[in-house]
Design a protein around this motif. Structure first.
Motif, short mmCIF file in Angstrom:
data_model
loop_
_atom_site.label_atom_id
_atom_site.label_comp_id
_atom_site.label_asym_id
_atom_site.label_seq_id
_atom_site.Cartn_x
_atom_site.Cartn_y
_atom_site.Cartn_z
N ARG A 55 0.83 -1.22 0.00
CA ARG A 55 0.00 0.00 0.00
C ARG A 55 0.86 1.26 0.00
O ARG A 55 0.54 2.23 -0.70
CB ARG A 55 -0.96 -0.01 1.19
N TRP A 78 2.97 -5.74 -8.88
CA TRP A 78 2.04 -4.68 -8.51
C TRP A 78 2.42 -3.38 -9.20
O TRP A 78 3.60 -3.08 -9.37
CB TRP A 78 2.07 -4.45 -7.00
N ASP A 81 -1.81 1.50 -9.55
CA ASP A 81 -3.27 1.48 -9.62
C ASP A 81 -3.88 0.07 -9.60
O ASP A 81 -5.09 -0.07 -9.72
CB ASP A 81 -3.75 2.24 -10.86
N ARG A 83 -5.50 -3.27 -8.39
CA ARG A 83 -6.35 -3.69 -7.27
C ARG A 83 -5.97 -5.09 -6.81
O ARG A 83 -6.30 -5.50 -5.70
CB ARG A 83 -7.81 -3.65 -7.67
N GLU A 84 -5.34 -5.83 -7.68
CA GLU A 84 -4.84 -7.15 -7.31
C GLU A 84 -3.56 -7.41 -8.11
O GLU A 84 -3.31 -6.79 -9.14
CB GLU A 84 -5.87 -8.25 -7.55
#
Length: 114
Positions: A55, A78, A81, A83-84
């Motif tokens: 995060r 990752w 933006d 989400r997974e």
């Protein structure tokens, strides 16, 4: 090396790449922009790497964050933006802006016994 974006925003990535102009500065405190951050999971780092650090890297706009999971023989990829995670089991490729060729990392070679 410690990378800090402020109070309670300190990370120590296992591997990272920074812009050349920041890498040339004499103090680590000058490093503010990670181009790539890599964390290798260990039993004690799973929550921190997958949740807390992810995060923070996303909020700070780190373009690429890889979580290497040796037990699963895979990597989570990752972006700010996402989400997974995109799960990669074959090859990790990273081609930052301005690079003449991508970094290609075959995961089978990474996970070979030493």
């Amino acid at each position: 090396a410690d990378i800090s974006w402020g109070y309670k925003k300190l990370v120590q990535p296992d591997v990272f790449v920074v812009p050349l102009e920041e890498a040339r500065k004499p103090e680590w405190t000058a490093v503010r922009h990670l181009l790539l951050a890599v964390e290798v999971l260990s039993p004690g780092s799973v929550r921190g790497d997958r949740e807390v650090k992810r995060r923070l890297y996303q909020r700070e706009g780190v373009p690429a964050y890889w979580i290497i999971d040796a037990d699963a023989r895979a990597a989570e990829v990752w972006t700010p933006d996402a989400r997974e995670a995109h799960i990669e089991r074959e090859v990790l490729a990273w081609h930052p802006a301005g690079a003449s060729a991508p970094l290609i990392l075959p995961l089978a070679e990474l996970f070979e016994p030493i």
